[in-house]
Design an enzyme around this catalytic site. Structure first.
Site, PDB file in Angstrom:
ATOM      1  CE1 TYR A 140       0.031   2.491  -5.029  1.00  0.00           C
ATOM      2  CE2 TYR A 140      -0.313   0.224  -4.318  1.00  0.00           C
ATOM      3  CZ  TYR A 140      -0.508   1.581  -4.139  1.00  0.00           C
ATOM      4  OH  TYR A 140      -1.238   2.025  -3.077  1.00  0.00           O
ATOM      5  CD  GLU A 228      -0.291   5.276  -2.472  1.00  0.00           C
ATOM      6  OE1 GLU A 228      -1.233   4.625  -2.956  1.00  0.00           O
ATOM      7  OE2 GLU A 228      -0.352   6.500  -2.261  1.00  0.00           O
TER       8      GLU A 228
END
Length: 417
Positions: A140, A228
């Site tokens: 991530y 993101e």
């Protein structure tokens, strides 16, 4: 505008609030990926189909081992969604280029219902046909504005492809944060350190760091509040790829990001909200029947609450703001009166910055032009309120006046009976 606060635990210490904004602009997945691709960031090869003919051309043009066909709507859970035709899944894989056309055709023009859409679903107008890549490892990575640092921050975790809030809650040591100096920018050594924290080794560590630097340049270039990437991963053949992306933009930068904001076709937006935005009105539609026209978000919330307290139901949140003009008041009334579910209109203005005379003239002009037949309850207080009340009295309009918010709410609910 709504603020979302993500709480991330860092090494069991006091949690760090990571703030991001829900903005007016929402891009489809393919649009975000095109932005990234155009800025040297590694993404899957893809094309976009808006018709069966497009799908046929893409299948013959895009030569890959496996295709992933993804319905493009602004909602999560597409893979487990169901179309109004009964066709299951807004995401499909196939190695047969001949099946691309039929899969695309099963999605285009049909409504897809997911856990994040309404029960009626959202009509699919575009389908992304992309190269399906085998992911060997998922991480991530995000860059976002963080108020506690007064600037941008990198957030990363080797635990990618899952809900980052759950990771932060259960494995706080798996979350890494790194502030970025807004003046000097993201340094290579910072990016290399983050890449190492995410588990990249050797040449892939350098590639991951380079991708992070390019993502930061994009972040600044488009006035983003958040970029993101989940998952930010590596493929079986050793490539570092941004597999999925979510980009949030600062709507205050619209004046210098016209190309970006023009990408939003508003197809999935409430048409009433789109119309209101044309006149710089803040509008959110609801299910009730008493329309609310106020100045200030706090006053709007209080007005809706007190309407419910007296047994009524608000039809909307409409904030005309502090710099409202007579023309805006006119269009606000038109928006409210065109809504078939609205049975009464409550105007609740507390004039500080707002001039009550402006509101009164706007109401008078709107009432006469539209020949409004709905009950109209008006409560005005503040700047030039005496003169404003005289304007309304002299207009001879059948207005129900109220002395305060409590009185206004009671009269609005009673008017329905």
């Amino acid at each position: 505008m709504e603020t979302i606060v993500k709480h991330v635990f860092v090494n069991q210490r006091k949690y760090l609030p990571l703030l991001s904004q829900i903005r007016k602009l929402n891009l489809q997945e393919f649009q975000s990926k095109k932005l990234m691709c155009d800025n040297g960031i590694s993404v899957q090869r893809f094309e976009v189909a808006a018709s069966k003919d497009d799908a046929v051309k893409i299948a013959s043009k895009l030569k890959v081992k496996e295709y992933v066909i993804k319905a493009q709507i602004l909602a999560g859970g597409r893979g487990k969604g169901v179309f109004d035709t009964g066709f299951k899944g807004g995401v499909h894989l196939t190695k047969d280029p001949l099946k691309v056309e039929s899969l695309v055709d099963s999605m285009l023009g049909h409504k897809l219902v997911t856990k994040q859409t309404s029960k009626d679903g959202v009509t699919v107008r575009k389908v992304m046909v992309a190269e399906a890549l085998d992911i060997s490892r998922e991480t991530y990575f995000a860059i976002l504005m963080d108020r506690s640092y007064g600037g941008p921050v990198m957030v990363g975790s080797p635990k990618g492809g899952m809900d980052i809030e759950e990771v932060a809650k259960k494995e706080p040591d798996a979350i890494f944060t790194e502030p970025i100096d807004i003046y000097s920018g993201l340094h290579l050594n910072q990016a290399l350190k983050m890449a190492e924290n995410l588990g990249f080794n050797g040449q892939k560590q350098k590639e991951a760091a380079e991708q992070m630097i390019r993502l930061y340049k994009l972040f600044l270039k488009v006035d983003a509040t958040q970029v993101e990437i989940n998952p930010f991963g590596e493929t079986v053949d050793g490539r570092v790829v941004c597999f999925d992306a979510k980009i949030n933009f600062d709507d205050n930068a619209q004046f210098r990001q016209k190309d970006i904001f023009s990408m939003d076709d508003m197809a999935e937006s409430d048409p009433r909200e789109v119309e209101a935005a044309k006149y710089n009105l803040n509008y959110i539609g609801m299910d009730g029947n008493i329309a609310c026209l106020v100045n200030g978000a706090g006053l709007a919330m209080a007005t809706m609450d007190i309407i419910q307290l007296y047994g009524g139901s608000p039809a909307n949140f409409l904030d005309v703001g502090g710099t409202v003009t007579e023309n805006q008041v006119f269009h606000a009334f038109k928006l409210l009166s065109d809504d078939k579910q609205v049975k009464a209109i409550l105007v609740n203005i507390f004039g500080g910055i707002v001039n009550c005379v402006t509101i009164a003239n706007g109401i008078s002009n709107a009432y006469k032009s539209m020949q409004l037949s709905l009950p109209l309850i008006v409560r005005l207080e503040g700047t030039n309120v005496t003169e404003a009340k005289k304007i309304l009295e002299n207009s001879k309009m059948p207005i129900i006046t109220a002395i305060d918010l409590d009185d206004a709410a009671k009269k609005a609910v009673s008017s329905l009976k």
